[in-house]
Design a protein around this motif. Structure first.
Motif, PDB file in Angstrom:
ATOM      1  N   ASP A   1      53.979 -39.083 -73.142  1.00 35.06           N
ATOM      2  CA  ASP A   1      54.483 -39.076 -74.503  1.00 35.06           C
ATOM      3  C   ASP A   1      55.852 -38.386 -74.517  1.00 35.06           C
ATOM      4  O   ASP A   1      55.958 -37.194 -74.242  1.00 35.06           O
ATOM      5  CB  ASP A   1      53.492 -38.348 -75.393  1.00 35.06           C
ATOM      6  N   SER A   2      56.890 -39.127 -74.801  1.00 35.01           N
ATOM      7  CA  SER A   2      58.252 -38.575 -74.781  1.00 35.01           C
ATOM      8  C   SER A   2      58.708 -38.077 -76.148  1.00 35.01           C
ATOM      9  O   SER A   2      59.881 -37.730 -76.308  1.00 35.01           O
ATOM     10  CB  SER A   2      59.225 -39.635 -74.281  1.00 35.01           C
ATOM     11  N   SER A   3      57.811 -37.992 -77.110  1.00 36.60           N
ATOM     12  CA  SER A   3      58.225 -37.608 -78.466  1.00 36.60           C
ATOM     13  C   SER A   3      58.880 -36.226 -78.511  1.00 36.60           C
ATOM     14  O   SER A   3      59.790 -35.999 -79.296  1.00 36.60           O
ATOM     15  CB  SER A   3      57.039 -37.660 -79.424  1.00 36.60           C
ATOM     16  N   ARG A   4      58.465 -35.322 -77.627  1.00 38.96           N
ATOM     17  CA  ARG A   4      59.025 -33.971 -77.582  1.00 38.96           C
ATOM     18  C   ARG A   4      60.505 -33.978 -77.199  1.00 38.96           C
ATOM     19  O   ARG A   4      61.265 -33.100 -77.600  1.00 38.96           O
ATOM     20  CB  ARG A   4      58.208 -33.141 -76.597  1.00 38.96           C
ATOM     21  N   VAL A   5      60.937 -34.977 -76.438  1.00 42.01           N
ATOM     22  CA  VAL A   5      62.327 -35.018 -75.952  1.00 42.01           C
ATOM     23  C   VAL A   5      63.085 -36.251 -76.450  1.00 42.01           C
ATOM     24  O   VAL A   5      64.204 -36.503 -76.019  1.00 42.01           O
ATOM     25  CB  VAL A   5      62.367 -34.977 -74.409  1.00 42.01           C
ATOM     26  N   GLN A   6      62.482 -37.004 -77.340  1.00 45.87           N
ATOM     27  CA  GLN A   6      63.065 -38.272 -77.781  1.00 45.87           C
ATOM     28  C   GLN A   6      64.506 -38.123 -78.265  1.00 45.87           C
ATOM     29  O   GLN A   6      65.352 -38.956 -77.970  1.00 45.87           O
ATOM     30  CB  GLN A   6      62.208 -38.903 -78.882  1.00 45.87           C
TER      31      GLN A   6
ATOM     32  N   ALA B   1      54.808 -37.925 -64.778  1.00 43.11           N
ATOM     33  CA  ALA B   1      55.965 -37.304 -65.426  1.00 43.11           C
ATOM     34  C   ALA B   1      57.197 -38.177 -65.199  1.00 43.11           C
ATOM     35  O   ALA B   1      57.218 -39.016 -64.293  1.00 43.11           O
ATOM     36  CB  ALA B   1      56.211 -35.905 -64.875  1.00 43.11           C
TER      37      ALA B   1
ATOM     38  N   VAL C   1      66.702 -34.623 -68.354  1.00 35.49           N
ATOM     39  CA  VAL C   1      65.646 -34.386 -69.339  1.00 35.49           C
ATOM     40  C   VAL C   1      64.330 -34.795 -68.683  1.00 35.49           C
ATOM     41  O   VAL C   1      64.244 -35.881 -68.094  1.00 35.49           O
ATOM     42  CB  VAL C   1      65.879 -35.214 -70.619  1.00 35.49           C
ATOM     43  N   THR C   2      63.318 -33.929 -68.777  1.00 30.78           N
ATOM     44  CA  THR C   2      62.016 -34.242 -68.190  1.00 30.78           C
ATOM     45  C   THR C   2      60.924 -34.179 -69.246  1.00 30.78           C
ATOM     46  O   THR C   2      61.039 -33.466 -70.232  1.00 30.78           O
ATOM     47  CB  THR C   2      61.669 -33.256 -67.052  1.00 30.78           C
ATOM     48  N   TRP C   3      59.859 -34.940 -68.998  1.00 32.01           N
ATOM     49  CA  TRP C   3      58.692 -34.912 -69.872  1.00 32.01           C
ATOM     50  C   TRP C   3      57.484 -35.417 -69.100  1.00 32.01           C
ATOM     51  O   TRP C   3      57.610 -36.018 -68.048  1.00 32.01           O
ATOM     52  CB  TRP C   3      58.931 -35.729 -71.142  1.00 32.01           C
TER      53      TRP C   3
ATOM     54  N   GLY D   1      57.029 -32.620 -65.055  1.00 29.09           N
ATOM     55  CA  GLY D   1      57.387 -32.811 -66.458  1.00 29.09           C
ATOM     56  C   GLY D   1      58.038 -31.605 -67.102  1.00 29.09           C
ATOM     57  O   GLY D   1      58.612 -31.703 -68.179  1.00 29.09           O
ATOM     58  N   ASP D   2      57.972 -30.464 -66.426  1.00 25.27           N
ATOM     59  CA  ASP D   2      58.619 -29.239 -66.905  1.00 25.27           C
ATOM     60  C   ASP D   2      59.619 -28.787 -65.850  1.00 25.27           C
ATOM     61  O   ASP D   2      59.238 -28.318 -64.779  1.00 25.27           O
ATOM     62  CB  ASP D   2      57.583 -28.149 -67.143  1.00 25.27           C
TER      63      ASP D   2
END
Length: 88
Positions: free
Chosen positions: A1-6, A21, A32-34, A41-42
């Motif tokens: 889910d890339s919503s955090r970094v969209q 990830a 940018v990672t997710w 992912g971090d």
């Protein structure tokens, strides 16, 4: 889910993935990672080093980034390449 970094996923040049990830290189050379933090992912531990990135490669659960000066930055699961401190 890339919503955090969209909102950060603009002007993407390349995307690479591990098993769960993703890492995107932006046109300004930042990353940018997710996804699953355990598999790359971090990237917060190395985020300050992820500048002027040319290319990223992923294993099952780690990433390696090549910078324009030829150095390599790794993150993710240390057992699968996420910690390159022994060869730096």
């Amino acid at each position: 889910d890339s919503s955090r970094v969209q909102d950060q996923l603009k002007q993407v040049q390349q995307i690479c993935g591990t098993g769960s990830a993703f890492a995107a290189i932006l046109t300004d050379g930042t990353v940018v990672t997710w996804g699953d933090p355990k598999t790359g992912g971090d990237s917060s531990r190395v985020q300050d080093q992820l500048k002027q990135v040319q290319q990223i490669c992923g294993t099952g659960s780690a990433f390696a980034a090549i910078l324009t000066d030829g150095t390599v930055v790794t993150w993710g699961d240390p057992k699968t390449g996420g910690d390159s401190s022994r060869v730096q």
